[in-house]
Design an enzyme around this catalytic site. Structure first.
Site, PDB file in Angstrom:
ATOM      1  N   HIS A 157       1.002  -1.196   0.186  1.00  0.00           N
ATOM      2  CA  HIS A 157      -0.079  -0.084   0.131  1.00  0.00           C
ATOM      3  C   HIS A 157       0.804   1.239   0.116  1.00  0.00           C
ATOM      4  CE1 HIS A 157      -2.992  -2.686   2.447  1.00  0.00           C
ATOM      5  NE2 HIS A 157      -3.587  -2.529   1.146  1.00  0.00           N
ATOM      6  N   LYS A 199     -18.918  -4.818   7.546  1.00  0.00           N
ATOM      7  CA  LYS A 199     -17.679  -5.443   7.103  1.00  0.00           C
ATOM      8  C   LYS A 199     -16.730  -5.573   8.405  1.00  0.00           C
ATOM      9  CE  LYS A 199     -14.011  -6.106   3.749  1.00  0.00           C
ATOM     10  NZ  LYS A 199     -13.218  -5.347   2.500  1.00  0.00           N
ATOM     11  N   ARG A 232      -1.778  -5.709  -8.034  1.00  0.00           N
ATOM     12  CA  ARG A 232      -0.512  -6.894  -7.909  1.00  0.00           C
ATOM     13  C   ARG A 232      -0.734  -7.891  -9.031  1.00  0.00           C
ATOM     14  NH1 ARG A 232      -3.171  -7.728  -2.284  1.00  0.00           N
ATOM     15  NH2 ARG A 232      -5.053  -7.245  -3.890  1.00  0.00           N
ATOM     16  N   SER A 255      -3.247  -7.874   2.849  1.00  0.00           N
ATOM     17  CA  SER A 255      -3.382  -7.507   4.206  1.00  0.00           C
ATOM     18  C   SER A 255      -3.898  -8.872   4.813  1.00  0.00           C
ATOM     19  CB  SER A 255      -4.612  -6.674   4.728  1.00  0.00           C
ATOM     20  OG  SER A 255      -4.163  -5.351   4.157  1.00  0.00           O
TER      21      SER A 255
HETATM   22  P1  ADP Z   1      -9.865  -3.150  -0.553  1.00  0.00           P
HETATM   23  O1  ADP Z   1     -10.695  -4.094   0.516  1.00  0.00           O
HETATM   24  O2  ADP Z   1     -10.558  -1.730  -0.955  1.00  0.00           O
HETATM   25  O3  ADP Z   1      -9.453  -4.069  -1.761  1.00  0.00           O
HETATM   26  P2  ADP Z   1      -7.281  -3.152   0.456  1.00  0.00           P
HETATM   27  O4  ADP Z   1      -6.565  -2.403   1.588  1.00  0.00           O
HETATM   28  O5  ADP Z   1      -7.344  -4.654   0.345  1.00  0.00           O
HETATM   29  O6  ADP Z   1      -8.584  -2.661   0.263  1.00  0.00           O
HETATM   30  O7  ADP Z   1      -6.356  -2.698  -0.935  1.00  0.00           O
HETATM   31  C1  ADP Z   1      -6.773  -1.468  -1.392  1.00  0.00           C
HETATM   32  C2  ADP Z   1      -5.976  -1.191  -2.717  1.00  0.00           C
HETATM   33  O8  ADP Z   1      -4.421  -1.391  -2.461  1.00  0.00           O
HETATM   34  C3  ADP Z   1      -6.647  -2.150  -3.873  1.00  0.00           C
HETATM   35  O9  ADP Z   1      -6.523  -1.676  -5.056  1.00  0.00           O
HETATM   36  C4  ADP Z   1      -5.538  -3.418  -3.935  1.00  0.00           C
HETATM   37  O10 ADP Z   1      -5.598  -3.849  -5.179  1.00  0.00           O
HETATM   38  C5  ADP Z   1      -4.328  -2.523  -3.751  1.00  0.00           C
HETATM   39  N1  ADP Z   1      -3.308  -3.360  -2.984  1.00  0.00           N
HETATM   40  C6  ADP Z   1      -3.380  -4.226  -1.824  1.00  0.00           C
HETATM   41  N2  ADP Z   1      -2.108  -4.821  -1.534  1.00  0.00           N
HETATM   42  C7  ADP Z   1      -1.265  -4.248  -2.634  1.00  0.00           C
HETATM   43  C8  ADP Z   1       0.321  -4.803  -2.919  1.00  0.00           C
HETATM   44  N3  ADP Z   1       0.671  -5.379  -2.081  1.00  0.00           N
HETATM   45  N4  ADP Z   1       0.766  -3.893  -3.682  1.00  0.00           N
HETATM   46  C9  ADP Z   1       0.090  -2.782  -4.425  1.00  0.00           C
HETATM   47  N5  ADP Z   1      -1.157  -2.853  -4.360  1.00  0.00           N
HETATM   48  C10 ADP Z   1      -1.928  -3.472  -3.445  1.00  0.00           C
END
Ligand code: ADP
Length: 168
Positions: A26, A50, A101, A139
């Site tokens: 992130h 959620k 990703r 996450s």
């Molecule tokens: P959501 O529940 O909205 O998917 P996340 O916190 O899981 O929220 O992810 C937020 C954004 O960050 C999404 O676009 C996800 O694809 C991206 N993301 C999550 N992990 C990574 C990572 N390791 N590298 C790049 N982008 C990521």
């Protein structure tokens, strides 16, 4: 003509997500976004239906500490409830930032981007590719490894690692 820029000519982008917890992936996407846009706001989704491991307050605090530690204090952290398109209008932001990703992210992100375009044609979604070394990071995998006692310090910023250890 899209109204992506504010009256002052600045482009404000919002990076929405659960950030439960924030990972180095992130942070990598946020860094790329602030390189391109004038203003970036990380918006933590506050969705009471959620179930998340960390409260909105904890997720905001982890993000703020991690951004400060990375010299990215210019990026603001906020939270929102309800529709992203509505939140974007309230804060006058024209760009949604999301991270990609692997190919597996594509279908969901594509669907969301098209739905958001339907709801708010003025808003554009922009994707950043993460650094290859974070391509496997999520996450949920971090939470799983941490709950089993594994060391996740290479996957998450120090502030998140500390909270994960405390809440194991
Ligand atoms: P959501 O529940 O909205 O998917 P996340 O916190 O899981 O929220 O992810 C937020 C954004 O960050 C999404 O676009 C996800 O694809 C991206 N993301 C999550 N992990 C990574 C990572 N390791 N590298 C790049 N982008 C990521």
């Amino acid at each position: 003509m899209k109204k992506t820029r504010s009256k002052s000519g600045k482009i404000k982008a919002v990076y929405p997500g659960s950030f439960d917890p924030v990972t180095r992936g992130h942070i990598d996407v946020a860094r790329r976004a602030i390189f391109v846009f004038d203003e970036v706001v990380i918006a933590v989704i506050n969705n009471p239906s959620k179930k998340t491991r960390f409260s909105v307050g904890e997720r905001i605090s982890m993000l703020k500490k991690s951004l400060a530690a990375e010299g990215l204090g210019k990026i603001r952290v906020d939270s929102f409830e309800g529709l992203l398109a509505h939140y974007m209008k309230t804060i006058k932001a024209g760009i949604i930032v999301r991270g990609l990703r692997a190919v597996s992210d594509f279908e969901y992100e594509f669907q969301m981007a098209l739905m958001n375009r339907e709801l708010a044609p003025d808003i554009e979604t922009v994707f950043f590719m993460t650094d290859a070394k974070y391509a496997y990071l999520s996450s949920s995998i971090v939470k799983e490894v941490a709950s089993l006692g594994g060391d996740v310090s290479s996957a998450v910023p120090a502030a998140a690692a500390a909270l994960l250890r405390k809440q194991k």
